[in-house]
Design a protein around this motif. Sequence first.
Motif, mmCIF file in Angstrom:
data_model
loop_
_atom_site.group_PDB
_atom_site.id
_atom_site.type_symbol
_atom_site.label_atom_id
_atom_site.label_comp_id
_atom_site.label_asym_id
_atom_site.label_seq_id
_atom_site.Cartn_x
_atom_site.Cartn_y
_atom_site.Cartn_z
ATOM 1 N N PRO A 207 1.647 -3.714 11.825
ATOM 2 C CA PRO A 207 1.642 -3.023 13.121
ATOM 3 C C PRO A 207 1.295 -1.543 12.942
ATOM 4 O O PRO A 207 1.709 -0.917 11.959
ATOM 5 N N GLU A 208 0.567 -1.004 13.888
ATOM 6 C CA GLU A 208 0.052 0.360 13.786
ATOM 7 C C GLU A 208 1.128 1.400 13.496
ATOM 8 O O GLU A 208 0.921 2.341 12.714
ATOM 9 N N HIS A 209 2.308 1.247 14.104
ATOM 10 C CA HIS A 209 3.335 2.289 13.940
ATOM 11 C C HIS A 209 3.853 2.391 12.503
ATOM 12 O O HIS A 209 4.532 3.362 12.161
ATOM 13 N N ARG A 210 3.497 1.438 11.647
ATOM 14 C CA ARG A 210 3.941 1.460 10.258
ATOM 15 C C ARG A 210 2.897 2.060 9.310
ATOM 16 O O ARG A 210 3.195 2.327 8.145
ATOM 17 N N HIS A 211 1.690 2.284 9.801
ATOM 18 C CA HIS A 211 0.597 2.680 8.921
ATOM 19 C C HIS A 211 0.834 4.008 8.212
ATOM 20 O O HIS A 211 0.491 4.164 7.036
ATOM 21 N N GLY A 212 1.403 4.980 8.912
ATOM 22 C CA GLY A 212 1.606 6.294 8.306
ATOM 23 C C GLY A 212 2.479 6.223 7.066
ATOM 24 O O GLY A 212 2.151 6.796 6.022
ATOM 25 N N ASP A 213 3.592 5.533 7.155
ATOM 26 C CA ASP A 213 4.492 5.416 6.003
ATOM 27 C C ASP A 213 3.868 4.582 4.894
ATOM 28 O O ASP A 213 4.069 4.866 3.707
ATOM 29 N N GLY A 241 -7.951 7.804 7.691
ATOM 30 C CA GLY A 241 -8.246 8.367 9.013
ATOM 31 C C GLY A 241 -7.184 9.351 9.471
ATOM 32 O O GLY A 241 -6.881 10.330 8.788
ATOM 33 N N LYS A 242 -6.588 9.089 10.613
ATOM 34 C CA LYS A 242 -5.583 10.010 11.162
ATOM 35 C C LYS A 242 -4.318 10.068 10.318
ATOM 36 O O LYS A 242 -3.477 10.950 10.508
ATOM 37 N N HIS A 243 -4.195 9.127 9.396
ATOM 38 C CA HIS A 243 -3.015 9.107 8.524
ATOM 39 C C HIS A 243 -3.275 9.838 7.206
ATOM 40 O O HIS A 243 -2.462 9.739 6.284
ATOM 41 N N LEU A 244 -4.371 10.580 7.131
ATOM 42 C CA LEU A 244 -4.673 11.341 5.925
ATOM 43 C C LEU A 244 -3.535 12.284 5.530
ATOM 44 O O LEU A 244 -3.209 12.394 4.340
ATOM 45 N N PRO A 245 -2.881 12.985 6.471
ATOM 46 C CA PRO A 245 -1.747 13.829 6.059
ATOM 47 C C PRO A 245 -0.638 13.043 5.367
ATOM 48 O O PRO A 245 -0.004 13.549 4.429
ATOM 49 N N ASN A 246 -0.403 11.809 5.811
ATOM 50 C CA ASN A 246 0.616 10.973 5.156
ATOM 51 C C ASN A 246 0.188 10.616 3.734
ATOM 52 O O ASN A 246 0.989 10.665 2.800
ATOM 53 N N LEU A 247 -1.091 10.249 3.591
ATOM 54 C CA LEU A 247 -1.628 9.931 2.272
ATOM 55 C C LEU A 247 -1.502 11.134 1.348
ATOM 56 O O LEU A 247 -1.081 11.005 0.190
ATOM 57 N N ALA A 248 -1.827 12.313 1.869
ATOM 58 C CA ALA A 248 -1.747 13.538 1.078
ATOM 59 C C ALA A 248 -0.303 13.868 0.716
ATOM 60 O O ALA A 248 -0.020 14.338 -0.397
ATOM 61 N N GLN A 249 0.620 13.635 1.637
ATOM 62 C CA GLN A 249 2.034 13.895 1.349
ATOM 63 C C GLN A 249 2.523 13.030 0.189
ATOM 64 O O GLN A 249 3.211 13.510 -0.717
ATOM 65 N N GLY A 250 2.156 11.751 0.204
ATOM 66 C CA GLY A 250 2.538 10.876 -0.892
ATOM 67 C C GLY A 250 1.940 11.331 -2.210
ATOM 68 O O GLY A 250 2.600 11.309 -3.258
ATOM 69 N N SER A 251 0.687 11.781 -2.157
ATOM 70 C CA SER A 251 0.029 12.280 -3.356
ATOM 71 C C SER A 251 0.745 13.520 -3.884
ATOM 72 O O SER A 251 0.927 13.673 -5.098
ATOM 73 N N ALA A 252 1.159 14.396 -2.975
ATOM 74 C CA ALA A 252 1.879 15.609 -3.388
ATOM 75 C C ALA A 252 3.204 15.255 -4.051
ATOM 76 O O ALA A 252 3.606 15.877 -5.043
ATOM 77 N N PHE A 253 3.910 14.266 -3.511
ATOM 78 C CA PHE A 253 5.146 13.794 -4.132
ATOM 79 C C PHE A 253 4.886 13.350 -5.572
ATOM 80 O O PHE A 253 5.665 13.642 -6.486
ATOM 81 N N ALA A 254 3.792 12.610 -5.774
ATOM 82 C CA ALA A 254 3.461 12.120 -7.116
ATOM 83 C C ALA A 254 3.199 13.292 -8.061
ATOM 84 O O ALA A 254 3.642 13.281 -9.222
ATOM 85 N N SER A 255 2.476 14.288 -7.573
ATOM 86 C CA SER A 255 2.208 15.469 -8.400
ATOM 87 C C SER A 255 3.503 16.169 -8.771
ATOM 88 O O SER A 255 3.702 16.566 -9.926
ATOM 89 N N GLU A 256 4.395 16.341 -7.803
ATOM 90 C CA GLU A 256 5.663 16.998 -8.078
ATOM 91 C C GLU A 256 6.469 16.230 -9.136
ATOM 92 O O GLU A 256 7.052 16.828 -10.039
ATOM 93 N N ALA A 257 6.466 14.894 -9.033
ATOM 94 C CA ALA A 257 7.205 14.093 -10.010
ATOM 95 C C ALA A 257 6.645 14.289 -11.413
ATOM 96 O O ALA A 257 7.399 14.427 -12.389
ATOM 97 N N ARG A 258 5.323 14.329 -11.533
ATOM 98 C CA ARG A 258 4.724 14.492 -12.863
ATOM 99 C C ARG A 258 4.848 15.934 -13.362
ATOM 100 O O ARG A 258 5.063 16.163 -14.560
ATOM 101 N N VAL A 259 4.726 16.903 -12.485
ATOM 102 C CA VAL A 259 4.889 18.301 -12.899
ATOM 103 C C VAL A 259 6.304 18.528 -13.420
ATOM 104 O O VAL A 259 6.512 19.114 -14.486
ATOM 105 N N LYS A 260 7.298 18.065 -12.672
ATOM 106 C CA LYS A 260 8.694 18.263 -13.064
ATOM 107 C C LYS A 260 8.993 17.610 -14.409
ATOM 108 O O LYS A 260 9.742 18.159 -15.228
ATOM 109 N N ALA A 261 8.415 16.437 -14.635
ATOM 110 C CA ALA A 261 8.686 15.697 -15.869
ATOM 111 C C ALA A 261 7.797 16.126 -17.035
ATOM 112 O O ALA A 261 8.030 15.712 -18.172
ATOM 113 N N GLY A 262 6.780 16.944 -16.760
ATOM 114 C CA GLY A 262 5.859 17.344 -17.820
ATOM 115 C C GLY A 262 4.951 16.221 -18.269
ATOM 116 O O GLY A 262 4.597 16.137 -19.446
ATOM 117 N N THR A 263 4.548 15.357 -17.319
ATOM 118 C CA THR A 263 3.721 14.198 -17.675
ATOM 119 C C THR A 263 2.371 14.194 -16.951
ATOM 120 O O THR A 263 1.809 13.142 -16.690
#
Length: 327
Positions: A207-213, A241-263
């Motif tokens: 369903p569309e309302h779930r796409h962002g997450d 598409g319009k959910h690009l900010p959500n995709l980018a947010q998830g990507s930023a989380f991944a970067s933070e996890a690897r930066v913090k861990a030094g990986t």
Amino acid sequence: MSMLRALRRRVLTPNVRETHLDRRGFHVKNPEAKNQLETVGATFLQGYAYAVEARSAAEAEEWLETVPRAYRGFAYEGAGMGAVMLDSLTGSKRLAGFLEGEGARHDYMIWVGVGWAMARLPKFLWPDVTEIDPVLRWLILDGYGFHQAYFKTDAYVRKPHLTHPFSWKGGDDTYSQRVLDQGIGRALWFVGGTDPDVVAGLIAAYPEHRHGDLYAGSGLACTYAGSADETELKRFAEHAGKHLPNLAQGSAFASEARVKAGTIIDHTKMASRVLCAGRTPEEASRVCLETRPTGCDGGAIPAFETWRQEIARQIVVPAYSQKGASA
């Protein structure tokens, strides 16, 4: 005692065959992507085994630190699951030991691993999540959702319109469903074999309302687990598409996890540049750190969600614009 620990590992550790794409019925894009995803799965189980077999958290961490940097976070994720399984069955304090030691740098991944354990344990054996950081404890549900989509793919992925009621003591049940979707979205990167077209198709079936997450979870996975080139990630961003900010947010989380861990690895740098508006992993991580709330109001929209929204809002602005604005 060594024989007892080996037996404990054998009894508690899932079979590595359960992570093979052919057995799971997941899409195979090419041999390289298949090998990457199966290596991730095997490393997760290796970390799980270290957690349940080691004589102490410190010994387990010594073993975990020998895992190649690209995969070490997955080993700590598995160790998080193993620690909770061990604690629940023996009364040990393995999880606390990890978080007080070297595992603190991998706490994001460890919390996700706790969610895996909760998916396997009866509810009365779940850890007391009310004692966990009120912002980061939502990552536990990311792990729970990933587990369900990964191991119960028919119900959670191939029948996307089914609902799965969930309740826990960590926060609002309605919002909990959204965080579960973030975990499901992360699993879709595996179910779709890292093929951006297949993954986008899987998301579109919900369903569309779930796409962002779902895109947020997939953004985390495609940045952290990888196995997609620059062209494929750009195509995935177009699918969002319009959910690009959500995709980018998830990507930023991944970067933070690897930066913090030094990986950080080369793929992290490329994915961050493509999905986080030209930012380096360190710059994407800084956005996460600077916007992180200090507490949680416990309402229907918890601080974890306002944090995600603010990251999504800021991360889609090109990094050079941010630098210009602060000059």
